[in-house]
Design a protein around this motif. Structure first.
Motif, PDB file in Angstrom:
ATOM      1  N   GLN A 101       0.792  -1.297   0.020  1.00 32.49           N
ATOM      2  CA  GLN A 101      -0.090   0.061   0.183  1.00 32.49           C
ATOM      3  C   GLN A 101       0.801   1.345  -0.032  1.00 32.49           C
ATOM      4  O   GLN A 101       1.259   1.644   1.023  1.00 32.49           O
ATOM      5  N   PRO A 102       1.090   1.912  -1.173  1.00 32.17           N
ATOM      6  CA  PRO A 102       1.865   3.083  -1.168  1.00 32.17           C
ATOM      7  C   PRO A 102       1.147   4.105  -0.701  1.00 32.17           C
ATOM      8  O   PRO A 102       0.065   4.099  -0.411  1.00 32.17           O
ATOM      9  N   VAL A 103       1.720   5.158  -0.265  1.00 32.30           N
ATOM     10  CA  VAL A 103       1.432   6.522   0.257  1.00 32.30           C
ATOM     11  C   VAL A 103       0.323   7.011  -0.745  1.00 32.30           C
ATOM     12  O   VAL A 103       0.571   7.119  -1.914  1.00 32.30           O
ATOM     13  N   ASP A 104      -0.783   7.389  -0.220  1.00 33.62           N
ATOM     14  CA  ASP A 104      -1.859   7.863  -1.236  1.00 33.62           C
ATOM     15  C   ASP A 104      -1.527   8.974  -1.852  1.00 33.62           C
ATOM     16  O   ASP A 104      -1.027  10.077  -1.113  1.00 33.62           O
ATOM     17  N   GLY A 105      -1.946   9.066  -3.184  1.00 34.48           N
ATOM     18  CA  GLY A 105      -1.504  10.153  -3.898  1.00 34.48           C
ATOM     19  C   GLY A 105       0.071  10.294  -4.164  1.00 34.48           C
ATOM     20  O   GLY A 105       0.449  11.191  -4.532  1.00 34.48           O
ATOM     21  N   GLY A 106       0.984   9.401  -3.629  1.00 37.47           N
ATOM     22  CA  GLY A 106       2.442   9.548  -3.842  1.00 37.47           C
ATOM     23  C   GLY A 106       2.799   8.977  -5.207  1.00 37.47           C
ATOM     24  O   GLY A 106       1.956   8.573  -6.105  1.00 37.47           O
TER      25      GLY A 106
ATOM     26  N   ALA B 177       7.119  -0.329   6.260  1.00 36.91           N
ATOM     27  CA  ALA B 177       8.466  -0.670   6.522  1.00 36.91           C
ATOM     28  C   ALA B 177       9.040  -1.281   5.206  1.00 36.91           C
ATOM     29  O   ALA B 177      10.209  -1.239   4.930  1.00 36.91           O
ATOM     30  N   LEU B 178       8.092  -1.679   4.455  1.00 38.31           N
ATOM     31  CA  LEU B 178       8.630  -2.551   3.207  1.00 38.31           C
ATOM     32  C   LEU B 178       8.222  -1.706   1.903  1.00 38.31           C
ATOM     33  O   LEU B 178       8.920  -1.780   1.108  1.00 38.31           O
ATOM     34  N   THR B 179       7.100  -1.044   2.043  1.00 40.47           N
ATOM     35  CA  THR B 179       6.405  -0.706   0.560  1.00 40.47           C
ATOM     36  C   THR B 179       6.261   0.823   0.821  1.00 40.47           C
ATOM     37  O   THR B 179       5.532   1.344  -0.356  1.00 40.47           O
ATOM     38  N   ARG B 180       6.364   1.744   1.792  1.00 43.27           N
ATOM     39  CA  ARG B 180       6.165   3.091   1.646  1.00 43.27           C
ATOM     40  C   ARG B 180       7.549   3.806   1.672  1.00 43.27           C
ATOM     41  O   ARG B 180       8.184   3.930   2.849  1.00 43.27           O
ATOM     42  N   LEU B 181       8.269   3.817   0.828  1.00 40.23           N
ATOM     43  CA  LEU B 181       9.398   4.547   0.555  1.00 40.23           C
ATOM     44  C   LEU B 181       9.734   5.827   1.113  1.00 40.23           C
ATOM     45  O   LEU B 181      10.649   6.146   2.085  1.00 40.23           O
ATOM     46  N   GLU B 182       8.494   6.511   1.006  1.00 40.71           N
ATOM     47  CA  GLU B 182       8.619   7.782   1.735  1.00 40.71           C
ATOM     48  C   GLU B 182       8.675   7.965   3.200  1.00 40.71           C
ATOM     49  O   GLU B 182       9.365   8.524   4.023  1.00 40.71           O
ATOM     50  N   ILE B 183       8.099   6.955   3.870  1.00 43.71           N
ATOM     51  CA  ILE B 183       8.111   6.895   5.419  1.00 43.71           C
ATOM     52  C   ILE B 183       9.318   6.158   5.757  1.00 43.71           C
ATOM     53  O   ILE B 183       9.995   6.797   6.816  1.00 43.71           O
ATOM     54  N   MET B 184       9.646   5.127   5.001  1.00 44.82           N
ATOM     55  CA  MET B 184      11.203   4.563   5.344  1.00 44.82           C
ATOM     56  C   MET B 184      12.285   5.766   5.431  1.00 44.82           C
ATOM     57  O   MET B 184      13.091   5.927   6.032  1.00 44.82           O
TER      58      MET B 184
END
Length: 224
Positions: free
Chosen positions: A16-21, A205-212
Motif C-alpha cells: 500500500q503506497p502512500v496515497d497520492g504519492g 517498513a517495506l512498501t512506503r518508501l517515503e515513510i522509510m
C-alpha cells in the motif's frame, strides 16, 4: 494446500503506497507485490480494486483484499460496504479484510462477513480489542488481525510499538492470528510469532518508501 495453510508461519506484505504519492499506481503496486513474493512473502495485502486487478494475474500466493474509504460520517475506513467486499472477491481476493470494531459504518459488519462467505472467500477481522476478536469469530471470521489496535479512540495509548498483548489474547481464542500494526522490524516480527501469531503482516517498513526514508533522515539529522 488451503489458503490458511499457505499463510501459516509466513510473512504477508501489505503493498500500500502512500496515497497520492509517486508510487500510487496499479502497475507499481503489482511490481511491489511480485518483488515481495520473490523475497519469500507467503501472502499479500492489497488495497483497491484496480491494484488488485493488476496484481492478481502476476502472483499465486493468497491475497488479502481491502478497499479503504474516507467517510464524512464514520471513522471506519476498511471495507465498509457489502458492495466493496463483493468487488474485491470478483477481482481475485482470496481473503477480504474488514473493520471488525463496533463503530458505525454504512453496512452492518455481519452483512459484510455474510457476503464474503457467500462468495467462497475467507473473512479477516481487523480488530482493535479482544472483544472485537471474540465477536468476529462468532460472526464467521476465519482470521483475527490485530490491525486496528492503537488506531481507535478506545485503544489510542501513545505507544509506537505493536500490541503483542492483543496477539497473545487472540491466540487464546483458538483462531488463526495475523499480527499486524507497527511490526516494522524483523525483530518485532519475530516477537509476534513468539507471542502466538500464525503469520505477520508488514506494510510501511517495506512498501512506503517515503515513510522509510523519513525514518532514516530523522536519525541522520539528529546527529548534526
Amino acid at each position: 494446500m488451503s489458503v490458511i495453510e499457505q499463510l501459516k508461519g509466513g510473512l504477508v506484505v501489505s503493498c500500500q503506497p502512500v496515497d497520492g504519492g509517486p508510487m500510487d499506481r496499479p502497475e507499481i503496486v503489482a511490481a511491489m507485490a511480485r518483488a515481495a513474493v520473490a523475497g519469500g512473502a507467503a501472502g499479500l495485502r492489497i488495497e483497491g480494486i484496480a491494484n488488485l486487478q493488476a496484481t492478481r494475474p502476476l502472483v499465486r500466493v493468497p491475497i488479502i483484499g481491502i478497499v479503504k474509504r474516507d467517510l464524512p460520517d464514520s471513522p471506519v475506513r476498511i471495507t465498509v460496504t457489502v458492495e466493496d467486499a463483493r468487488a474485491l472477491i470478483a477481482a481475485g481476493a482470496d481473503i477480504v479484510a474488514y473493520d471488525a470494531t463496533p463503530r458505525p459504518r454504512p453496512d452492518r459488519r455481519q452483512d459484510i462477513v455474510r457476503a464474503i462467505l457467500a462468495q467462497g472467500a475467507l473473512a479477516m477481522a481487523d480488530c482493535a480489542t479482544v472483544t472485537d476478536a471474540q465477536t468476529a469469530l462468532a460472526e464467521g471470521a476465519a482470521i483475527l488481525g490485530t490491525t486496528l489496535s492503537g488506531y481507535t479512540a478506545e485503544t489510542e495509548i501513545g505507544n509506537d510499538g505493536p500490541d503483542l498483548e492483543l496477539v497473545s489474547r487472540c491466540r487464546g481464542l483458538g483462531a488463526f492470528v495475523m499480527a499486524e500494526g507497527r511490526f516494522n522490524t524483523p525483530e518485532l516480527a519475530a516477537r509476534a510469532i513468539v507471542a502466538g501469531a500464525d503469520a505477520v503482516t508488514v506494510g510501511s517498513a517495506l512498501t512506503r518508501l517515503e515513510i522509510m526514508t523519513s525514518w532514516f533522515c530523522e536519525v541522520v539529522r539528529r546527529q548534526q
